[in-house]
Design a protein around this motif. Structure first.
Motif, PDB file in Angstrom:
ATOM      1  N   GLU A  94     -25.503   5.854  -9.708  1.00 16.82           N
ATOM      2  CA  GLU A  94     -25.280   5.591 -11.129  1.00 16.82           C
ATOM      3  C   GLU A  94     -24.214   6.508 -11.743  1.00 16.82           C
ATOM      4  OE1 GLU A  94     -26.502   3.099 -13.105  1.00 16.82           O
ATOM      5  OE2 GLU A  94     -27.098   2.314 -11.164  1.00 16.82           O
ATOM      6  N   VAL A  95     -22.975   6.334 -11.278  1.00 15.07           N
ATOM      7  CA  VAL A  95     -21.811   6.965 -11.891  1.00 15.07           C
ATOM      8  C   VAL A  95     -20.790   5.876 -12.157  1.00 15.07           C
ATOM      9  CG1 VAL A  95     -22.156   9.249 -10.872  1.00 15.07           C
ATOM     10  CG2 VAL A  95     -20.857   7.523  -9.614  1.00 15.07           C
ATOM     11  N   ASN A  96     -19.870   6.147 -13.049  1.00 17.71           N
ATOM     12  CA  ASN A  96     -18.906   5.112 -13.429  1.00 17.71           C
ATOM     13  C   ASN A  96     -17.828   4.872 -12.383  1.00 17.71           C
ATOM     14  OD1 ASN A  96     -19.780   4.309 -16.179  1.00 17.71           O
ATOM     15  ND2 ASN A  96     -19.457   6.464 -16.631  1.00 17.71           N
ATOM     16  N   SER A  97     -17.612   5.846 -11.504  1.00 14.97           N
ATOM     17  CA  SER A  97     -16.592   5.686 -10.469  1.00 14.97           C
ATOM     18  C   SER A  97     -17.080   6.306  -9.152  1.00 14.97           C
ATOM     19  CB  SER A  97     -15.277   6.344 -10.912  1.00 14.97           C
ATOM     20  OG  SER A  97     -14.293   6.242  -9.897  1.00 14.97           O
ATOM     21  N   PRO A  98     -17.977   5.613  -8.435  1.00 13.26           N
ATOM     22  CA  PRO A  98     -18.476   6.155  -7.170  1.00 13.26           C
ATOM     23  C   PRO A  98     -17.403   6.114  -6.094  1.00 13.26           C
ATOM     24  CG  PRO A  98     -19.290   3.927  -7.494  1.00 13.26           C
ATOM     25  CD  PRO A  98     -18.557   4.299  -8.757  1.00 13.26           C
ATOM     26  N   GLY A  99     -17.624   6.879  -5.035  1.00 14.52           N
ATOM     27  CA  GLY A  99     -16.681   6.871  -3.920  1.00 14.52           C
ATOM     28  C   GLY A  99     -16.474   8.247  -3.331  1.00 14.52           C
ATOM     29  N   VAL A 100     -15.452   8.352  -2.502  1.00 15.18           N
ATOM     30  CA  VAL A 100     -15.079   9.624  -1.878  1.00 15.18           C
ATOM     31  C   VAL A 100     -14.006  10.282  -2.732  1.00 15.18           C
ATOM     32  CG1 VAL A 100     -14.134  10.724   0.188  1.00 15.18           C
ATOM     33  CG2 VAL A 100     -15.626   8.715   0.406  1.00 15.18           C
ATOM     34  N   LYS A 101     -14.245  11.520  -3.156  1.00 15.33           N
ATOM     35  CA  LYS A 101     -13.353  12.216  -4.075  1.00 15.33           C
ATOM     36  C   LYS A 101     -12.765  13.465  -3.412  1.00 15.33           C
ATOM     37  CE  LYS A 101     -14.846   9.360  -7.252  1.00 15.33           C
ATOM     38  NZ  LYS A 101     -14.004   8.284  -7.825  1.00 15.33           N
ATOM     39  N   PRO A 102     -11.452  13.564  -3.314  1.00 15.41           N
ATOM     40  CA  PRO A 102     -10.838  14.778  -2.758  1.00 15.41           C
ATOM     41  C   PRO A 102     -10.739  15.878  -3.798  1.00 15.41           C
ATOM     42  CG  PRO A 102      -9.147  13.175  -3.312  1.00 15.41           C
ATOM     43  CD  PRO A 102     -10.467  12.511  -3.619  1.00 15.41           C
ATOM     44  N   PHE A 103     -10.704  17.114  -3.334  1.00 20.08           N
ATOM     45  CA  PHE A 103     -10.438  18.245  -4.223  1.00 20.08           C
ATOM     46  C   PHE A 103      -9.719  19.322  -3.436  1.00 20.08           C
ATOM     47  CE2 PHE A 103     -14.614  18.933  -2.393  1.00 20.08           C
ATOM     48  CZ  PHE A 103     -14.670  20.281  -2.106  1.00 20.08           C
ATOM     49  N   THR A 104      -8.943  20.136  -4.126  1.00 22.75           N
ATOM     50  CA  THR A 104      -8.094  21.128  -3.462  1.00 22.75           C
ATOM     51  C   THR A 104      -8.717  22.516  -3.443  1.00 22.75           C
ATOM     52  OG1 THR A 104      -6.921  21.521  -5.550  1.00 22.75           O
ATOM     53  CG2 THR A 104      -5.974  19.889  -4.041  1.00 22.75           C
ATOM     54  N   GLU A 105      -9.702  22.777  -4.302  1.00 21.15           N
ATOM     55  CA  GLU A 105     -10.329  24.087  -4.351  1.00 21.15           C
ATOM     56  C   GLU A 105     -11.263  24.283  -3.158  1.00 21.15           C
ATOM     57  OE1 GLU A 105     -10.380  21.768  -6.594  1.00 21.15           O
ATOM     58  OE2 GLU A 105      -9.960  22.513  -8.620  1.00 21.15           O
ATOM     59  N   GLU A 106     -11.681  25.526  -2.933  1.00 22.47           N
ATOM     60  CA  GLU A 106     -12.648  25.790  -1.863  1.00 22.47           C
ATOM     61  C   GLU A 106     -13.999  25.174  -2.202  1.00 22.47           C
ATOM     62  OE1 GLU A 106     -14.644  29.581   0.529  1.00 22.47           O
ATOM     63  OE2 GLU A 106     -12.755  29.815  -0.550  1.00 22.47           O
ATOM     64  N   SER A 107     -14.381  25.225  -3.472  1.00 20.59           N
ATOM     65  CA  SER A 107     -15.587  24.566  -3.952  1.00 20.59           C
ATOM     66  C   SER A 107     -15.399  24.267  -5.427  1.00 20.59           C
ATOM     67  CB  SER A 107     -16.827  25.454  -3.741  1.00 20.59           C
ATOM     68  OG  SER A 107     -16.764  26.600  -4.571  1.00 20.59           O
ATOM     69  N   ILE A 108     -16.187  23.302  -5.935  1.00 20.98           N
ATOM     70  CA  ILE A 108     -16.136  22.950  -7.345  1.00 20.98           C
ATOM     71  C   ILE A 108     -17.565  22.883  -7.869  1.00 20.98           C
ATOM     72  CG2 ILE A 108     -13.964  21.689  -7.166  1.00 20.98           C
ATOM     73  CD1 ILE A 108     -15.556  19.097  -7.137  1.00 20.98           C
ATOM     74  N   SER A 109     -17.713  22.887  -9.185  1.00 19.25           N
ATOM     75  CA  SER A 109     -19.057  22.805  -9.760  1.00 19.25           C
ATOM     76  C   SER A 109     -19.545  21.358  -9.733  1.00 19.25           C
ATOM     77  CB  SER A 109     -19.051  23.323 -11.195  1.00 19.25           C
ATOM     78  OG  SER A 109     -18.388  22.402 -12.053  1.00 19.25           O
ATOM     79  N   LEU A 110     -20.858  21.206  -9.854  1.00 17.46           N
ATOM     80  CA  LEU A 110     -21.432  19.858  -9.907  1.00 17.46           C
ATOM     81  C   LEU A 110     -20.909  19.100 -11.119  1.00 17.46           C
ATOM     82  CD1 LEU A 110     -23.371  17.666  -8.959  1.00 17.46           C
ATOM     83  CD2 LEU A 110     -25.215  18.856 -10.178  1.00 17.46           C
ATOM     84  N   LEU A 111     -20.730  19.790 -12.232  1.00 11.24           N
ATOM     85  CA  LEU A 111     -20.207  19.129 -13.434  1.00 11.24           C
ATOM     86  C   LEU A 111     -18.777  18.657 -13.207  1.00 11.24           C
ATOM     87  CD1 LEU A 111     -21.618  21.455 -16.239  1.00 11.24           C
ATOM     88  CD2 LEU A 111     -22.554  19.296 -15.376  1.00 11.24           C
ATOM     89  N   ASP A 112     -17.979  19.440 -12.455  1.00 11.01           N
ATOM     90  CA  ASP A 112     -16.631  18.989 -12.094  1.00 11.01           C
ATOM     91  C   ASP A 112     -16.700  17.702 -11.279  1.00 11.01           C
ATOM     92  OD1 ASP A 112     -15.308  21.108 -13.319  1.00 11.01           O
ATOM     93  OD2 ASP A 112     -15.406  22.370 -11.543  1.00 11.01           O
ATOM     94  N   ALA A 113     -17.641  17.668 -10.334  1.00 16.55           N
ATOM     95  CA  ALA A 113     -17.789  16.489  -9.471  1.00 16.55           C
ATOM     96  C   ALA A 113     -18.164  15.255 -10.281  1.00 16.55           C
ATOM     97  CB  ALA A 113     -18.840  16.764  -8.400  1.00 16.55           C
ATOM     98  N   LEU A 114     -19.081  15.414 -11.233  1.00 18.55           N
ATOM     99  CA  LEU A 114     -19.471  14.285 -12.073  1.00 18.55           C
ATOM    100  C   LEU A 114     -18.306  13.837 -12.953  1.00 18.55           C
ATOM    101  CD1 LEU A 114     -23.067  15.380 -13.160  1.00 18.55           C
ATOM    102  CD2 LEU A 114     -22.413  13.766 -11.370  1.00 18.55           C
ATOM    103  N   GLY A 115     -17.495  14.800 -13.386  1.00 22.35           N
ATOM    104  CA  GLY A 115     -16.310  14.453 -14.168  1.00 22.35           C
ATOM    105  C   GLY A 115     -15.325  13.635 -13.358  1.00 22.35           C
ATOM    106  N   LEU A 116     -15.127  14.007 -12.096  1.00 28.71           N
ATOM    107  CA  LEU A 116     -14.229  13.241 -11.223  1.00 28.71           C
ATOM    108  C   LEU A 116     -14.746  11.826 -10.977  1.00 28.71           C
ATOM    109  CD1 LEU A 116     -13.312  15.978  -8.582  1.00 28.71           C
ATOM    110  CD2 LEU A 116     -11.804  15.011 -10.324  1.00 28.71           C
ATOM    111  N   ALA A 117     -16.069  11.650 -11.091  1.00 27.84           N
ATOM    112  CA  ALA A 117     -16.673  10.327 -10.890  1.00 27.84           C
ATOM    113  C   ALA A 117     -16.839   9.564 -12.196  1.00 27.84           C
ATOM    114  CB  ALA A 117     -18.026  10.478 -10.206  1.00 27.84           C
TER     115      ALA A 117
END
Length: 255
Positions: free
Chosen positions: A146-169
């Motif tokens: 239940e996110v507006n844009s599911p899928g595989v999301k790339p990121f360049t940082e070593e790690s990101i926050s969960l809120l960042d991940a939800l924002g990307l989705a």
């Protein structure tokens, strides 16, 4: 009497809608309690199928050149091209480098791998004062449900926050269960599952809840969405619309 009862019912329905929205929809409802809390960061370890970019330098660049098999694309801004020339970590956790041959990297942090390669270059007599830079090129996470844009999301940082991940989705949908976000991670051949309640901020200082390479996030739908077979996309709006129609019907009936 019936009209009075119907009015009371509509009022209760609207109040219930408001209370439910606040209780189950709002993020980090107690965020003020965790203001100025200590931040902790976990270092990501290299896994099989990671693609590494390794740059080796020296005071004399000519001497270091044979150790850089991807030197031709090291200055290329195209990440996909760098991935093709990078070092793929085998299921056994190894990479094969020019001259040094097999290097064990699985389970190590990028900083640790830099130290291992640098030490070998010095102790085996290849370079006197080398510099080594290791970077994971294919950092990504998968988010489903239940996110507006599911899928595989790339990121360049070593790690990101969960809120960042939800924002990307594109954020959660209204039908998402916010009290039980599932985070699935593979560590040292084991699958770990974390359950996160977004309604509280208590999880934010835990380094285990930062999104790392190959993590999977699963967001489940609420019961109304499940029972409707997915036909109801926004239960809150449906509830509000129902209350509005009943209120309009009552107004017409009274007149």
């Amino acid at each position: 009497m019936k009209k009075t009862l119907l009015s009371i019912f509509l009022l209760l329905l609207l109040l219930l809608q408001s209370c439910t929205t606040k209780k189950n929809m709002l993020y980090l409802q107690d965020i003020d309690k965790y203001s100025n809390s200590q931040l902790n960061y976990a270092t990501t370890k290299i896994q099989p199928n990671d693609i590494l970019k390794i740059d080796i330098g020296d005071l004399n660049p000519t001497v270091a050149a044979p150790f850089n098999h991807n030197a031709a694309t090291s200055n290329n801004s195209d990440v996909e091209m760098m991935k093709l020339s990078g070092y793929l970590v085998t299921p056994q956790g190894n990479i094969t480098m020019p001259i040094l041959n097999e290097v064990k990297v699985g389970g190590l942090t990028p900083t640790s791998v830099e130290g291992v390669i640098k030490q070998r270059l010095i102790t085996e007599g290849y370079l006197v004062s080398p510099t080594v830079l290791v970077r994971v090129l294919n950092n990504k996470f998968t988010i489903l449900g239940e996110v507006n844009s599911p899928g595989v999301k790339p990121f360049t940082e070593e790690s990101i926050s969960l809120l960042d991940a939800l924002g990307l989705a594109g954020d959660l949908t209204y039908s998402a269960i916010r009290k039980d976000i599932k985070l699935i991670r593979e560590v040292d051949g084991k699958r770990l599952v974390y359950h996160i309640d977004l309604r509280t901020a208590s999880w934010m200082s835990n380094p285990e809840y930062r999104i790392r390479q190959n993590d999977v996030i699963v967001v489940s739908p609420n019961k109304l969405k499940v029972n409707s077979g997915g036909l109801i996309k926004d239960p809150i709006q449906v509830l509000g619309l129902t209350a509005s129609i009943l209120a309009l019907f009552l107004l017409i009936k009274q007149n």
